[in-house]
Design an enzyme around this catalytic site. Structure first.
Site, mmCIF file in Angstrom:
data_model
loop_
_atom_site.group_PDB
_atom_site.id
_atom_site.type_symbol
_atom_site.label_atom_id
_atom_site.label_comp_id
_atom_site.label_asym_id
_atom_site.label_seq_id
_atom_site.Cartn_x
_atom_site.Cartn_y
_atom_site.Cartn_z
ATOM 1 N N GLY A 50 0.959 -1.232 -0.011
ATOM 2 C CA GLY A 50 -0.016 0.010 -0.075
ATOM 3 C C GLY A 50 0.723 1.164 0.005
ATOM 4 N N ALA A 63 10.899 -4.751 3.586
ATOM 5 C CA ALA A 63 9.531 -5.494 3.444
ATOM 6 C C ALA A 63 9.495 -6.469 4.581
ATOM 7 C CB ALA A 63 8.900 -5.424 2.118
ATOM 8 N N ALA A 64 8.611 -6.498 5.211
ATOM 9 C CA ALA A 64 8.578 -7.949 6.139
ATOM 10 C C ALA A 64 7.411 -7.745 6.969
ATOM 11 C CB ALA A 64 9.795 -8.017 7.148
ATOM 12 N N THR A 84 17.684 -8.567 12.254
ATOM 13 C CA THR A 84 17.428 -8.508 13.280
ATOM 14 C C THR A 84 18.099 -9.275 14.423
ATOM 15 O OG1 THR A 84 15.592 -8.553 15.113
ATOM 16 C CG2 THR A 84 15.297 -9.906 13.011
ATOM 17 N N TYR A 113 9.503 -15.179 13.806
ATOM 18 C CA TYR A 113 9.937 -14.037 13.284
ATOM 19 C C TYR A 113 11.598 -14.116 13.321
ATOM 20 C CZ TYR A 113 11.563 -9.151 13.168
ATOM 21 O OH TYR A 113 12.019 -7.917 12.698
ATOM 22 N N LYS A 117 13.413 -14.542 9.469
ATOM 23 C CA LYS A 117 14.522 -13.336 8.897
ATOM 24 C C LYS A 117 15.983 -14.339 8.687
ATOM 25 C CE LYS A 117 14.177 -9.400 8.900
ATOM 26 N NZ LYS A 117 13.566 -8.421 7.974
HETATM 27 N N1 LIG Z 1 11.289 -1.821 14.241
HETATM 28 C C1 LIG Z 1 12.154 -2.725 14.734
HETATM 29 O O1 LIG Z 1 12.323 -2.547 15.805
HETATM 30 C C2 LIG Z 1 13.038 -3.537 13.833
HETATM 31 C C3 LIG Z 1 14.127 -4.158 14.340
HETATM 32 C C4 LIG Z 1 14.970 -4.963 13.746
HETATM 33 C C5 LIG Z 1 14.768 -5.194 12.231
HETATM 34 N N2 LIG Z 1 13.649 -4.707 11.721
HETATM 35 C C6 LIG Z 1 13.371 -4.897 10.562
HETATM 36 O O2 LIG Z 1 13.067 -3.574 9.832
HETATM 37 C C7 LIG Z 1 12.156 -3.774 8.881
HETATM 38 C C8 LIG Z 1 11.143 -2.859 8.770
HETATM 39 O O3 LIG Z 1 10.329 -2.895 10.116
HETATM 40 P P1 LIG Z 1 9.336 -1.799 10.440
HETATM 41 O O4 LIG Z 1 9.349 -1.632 11.918
HETATM 42 O O5 LIG Z 1 9.473 -0.524 9.744
HETATM 43 O O6 LIG Z 1 8.123 -2.551 10.110
HETATM 44 P P2 LIG Z 1 6.676 -2.108 9.151
HETATM 45 O O7 LIG Z 1 5.644 -3.101 9.640
HETATM 46 O O8 LIG Z 1 6.308 -0.754 9.604
HETATM 47 O O9 LIG Z 1 7.060 -2.106 7.799
HETATM 48 C C9 LIG Z 1 7.467 -3.457 6.869
HETATM 49 C C10 LIG Z 1 6.644 -2.906 5.738
HETATM 50 O O10 LIG Z 1 6.534 -4.173 4.886
HETATM 51 C C11 LIG Z 1 5.355 -4.179 4.086
HETATM 52 N N3 LIG Z 1 5.009 -5.249 3.555
HETATM 53 C C12 LIG Z 1 4.453 -6.489 4.266
HETATM 54 N N4 LIG Z 1 4.219 -7.456 3.475
HETATM 55 C C13 LIG Z 1 4.412 -6.973 2.172
HETATM 56 C C14 LIG Z 1 4.535 -7.592 0.852
HETATM 57 N N5 LIG Z 1 4.126 -8.885 0.793
HETATM 58 N N6 LIG Z 1 5.145 -6.863 -0.170
HETATM 59 C C15 LIG Z 1 5.556 -5.596 -0.038
HETATM 60 N N7 LIG Z 1 5.701 -4.971 1.214
HETATM 61 C C16 LIG Z 1 5.153 -5.685 2.310
HETATM 62 C C17 LIG Z 1 4.206 -3.397 5.062
HETATM 63 O O11 LIG Z 1 3.319 -2.976 4.288
HETATM 64 C C18 LIG Z 1 5.163 -2.455 5.675
HETATM 65 O O12 LIG Z 1 4.918 -1.257 5.087
HETATM 66 C C19 LIG Z 1 11.650 -5.418 8.840
HETATM 67 O O13 LIG Z 1 12.449 -5.992 7.599
HETATM 68 C C20 LIG Z 1 12.047 -5.611 10.028
HETATM 69 O O14 LIG Z 1 12.363 -7.110 10.217
HETATM 70 C C21 LIG Z 1 12.705 -3.870 12.616
#
Ligand SMILES: NC(=O)c1ccc[n+]([C@@H]2O[C@H](COP(=O)([O-])OP(=O)(O)OC[C@H]3O[C@@H](n4cnc5c(N)ncnc54)[C@H](O)[C@@H]3O)[C@@H](O)[C@H]2O)c1
Length: 316
Positions: free
Chosen positions: A34, A78-79, A121, A145, A149
């Site tokens: 989106g 993305a995840a 992560t 999770y 990853k």
């Molecule tokens: N936030 C944290 O504390 C943290 C810590 C370590 C690693 N990470 C990593 O950072 C990244 C982003 O995390 P975030 O906190 O911004 O989460 P978030 O949920 O805000 O962002 C993830 C994005 O991925 C998109 N997404 C999900 N399924 C999808 C698909 N099938 N195709 C395309 N896009 C898709 C979602 O719509 C979302 O916008 C992830 O890979 C996560 O594993 C985050």
């Protein structure tokens, strides 16, 4: 000027990456299921940004991104994110986090795009065996999770070896900052404090975890993106320190006079149902030496900034 594909560009971390890339003059293709309204507005005033709707789980949609745009490198954010969320929708987590990674790597291989910075992560490590751990620590995830990853990391490594790709894993820890889309400390502490509500957690105060301000994580990702040649395939990007949740709550309370936050000692569980892995600090020596990474927001400074931004957003 390069064209960078940011997967998950509408997400919390992804949109911060998009903004920083645009600020420094890169062209960005942001791909997500989106379009974040903030990025939609930004694209109207900045022709360096193109927003694309694409599901990474769909091979043809991933290929279309590369067919359409002259992509130089990828930042893969993305995840399906989080221990609880992945436990609740494990098949979807597998599809997005693992199959999505494979689709991305295949499309890169097909189009001759070499470098992807994969946001990984600390959950890939599982239980920390010491208070501070390096990238060489055993990776034995305890959560779905973390499993997905880590599988994505392994796919990236095999594609790097077999097809000349450069998949670089940036392992960050608990990233904090305003507007995280999931309830988590310190946001929950800040919200309660600014609302003037009493918050009492009956356990969890002893959990020591490296908490990194979002701008520092973005800095680490861009340093990895820009480095000419990598000697390593993974970097810890965090602060190198691990305050306990009780200490973090005390820092929030110090910023908000009258805050009533009580975090009792004891173990921490995600959503009170999934015990957390043993955590600690990520040793960031490698990122310092190789990338020139230096966290700009020690926890006290990051919390103060977060409280200020949250206060301004609430108008109090
Ligand atoms: N936030 C944290 O504390 C943290 C810590 C370590 C690693 N990470 C990593 O950072 C990244 C982003 O995390 P975030 O906190 O911004 O989460 P978030 O949920 O805000 O962002 C993830 C994005 O991925 C998109 N997404 C999900 N399924 C999808 C698909 N099938 N195709 C395309 N896009 C898709 C979602 O719509 C979302 O916008 C992830 O890979 C996560 O594993 C985050």
């Amino acid at each position: 000027m390069k064209t960078i594909l940011v997967t998950g560009g509408s997400g919390w971390l992804g949109s911060a990456v998009v903004r920083r890339l645009l600020e420094r003059g890169d062209r960005v293709v942001s791909a997500d299921i989106g379009i974040n309204p903030g990025l939609a507005a930004l694209a109207r005033s900045n022709d360096g940004l193109i927003n694309e709707v694409a599901d990474l789980g769909e091979w043809s949609q991933v290929m279309r991104l590369f067919d359409k745009h002259p992509i130089d490198a990828v930042v893969h954010t993305a995840a399906i994110v989080g221990v609880l969320q992945c436990a609740d929708i494990p098949a979807k987590a597998l599809r997005v986090n693992v199959e999505g990674m494979v689709n991305l790597l295949e499309a890169m291989r097909f189009h001759g795009v070499k470098r992807v910075i994969h946001v990984s992560t600390e959950e890939t490590y599982g239980d920390f065996l010491s208070e501070s751990i390096t990238e060489d620590h055993v990776q034995k995830p305890t959560s779905i999770y973390g499993l997905t990853k880590l599988a994505a990391e392994h796919y990236g490594d095999v594609y790097s070896r077999d097809h000349g790709l450069e998949c670089i894993h940036v392992r960050t820890c608990w990233v904090y900052g305003p507007n995280l889309p999931r309830p988590r400390m310190p946001q929950t502490y800040v919200d309660a404090a600014l609302r003037g509500e009493r918050l009492h957690h009956r356990s969890g105060g002893d959990l020591a975890v490296d908490q990194v301000y979002i701008e520092d994580t973005v800095t680490g990702l861009l340093l990895a993106l820009d480095k000419e040649e990598h000697r390593f395939r993974a970097y810890n990007v965090a602060t190198g320190e691990a305050p306990t949740l009780s200490q973090v709550a005390a820092l929030v309370a110090a910023e908000v006079p009258g805050a009533d936050l009580q975090i009792d000692a004891g173990p921490y569980s995600h959503g009170d149902r999934i015990p957390t892995a043993r955590k600690g600090a990520l040793d960031i020596s490698r990122a310092r030496a190789e990338l020139g990474y230096e966290p700009a927001f020690p926890i006290g400074k990051g919390i103060a900034l977060m409280v200020r931004i949250s206060r301004e957003a609430r108008g109090n």
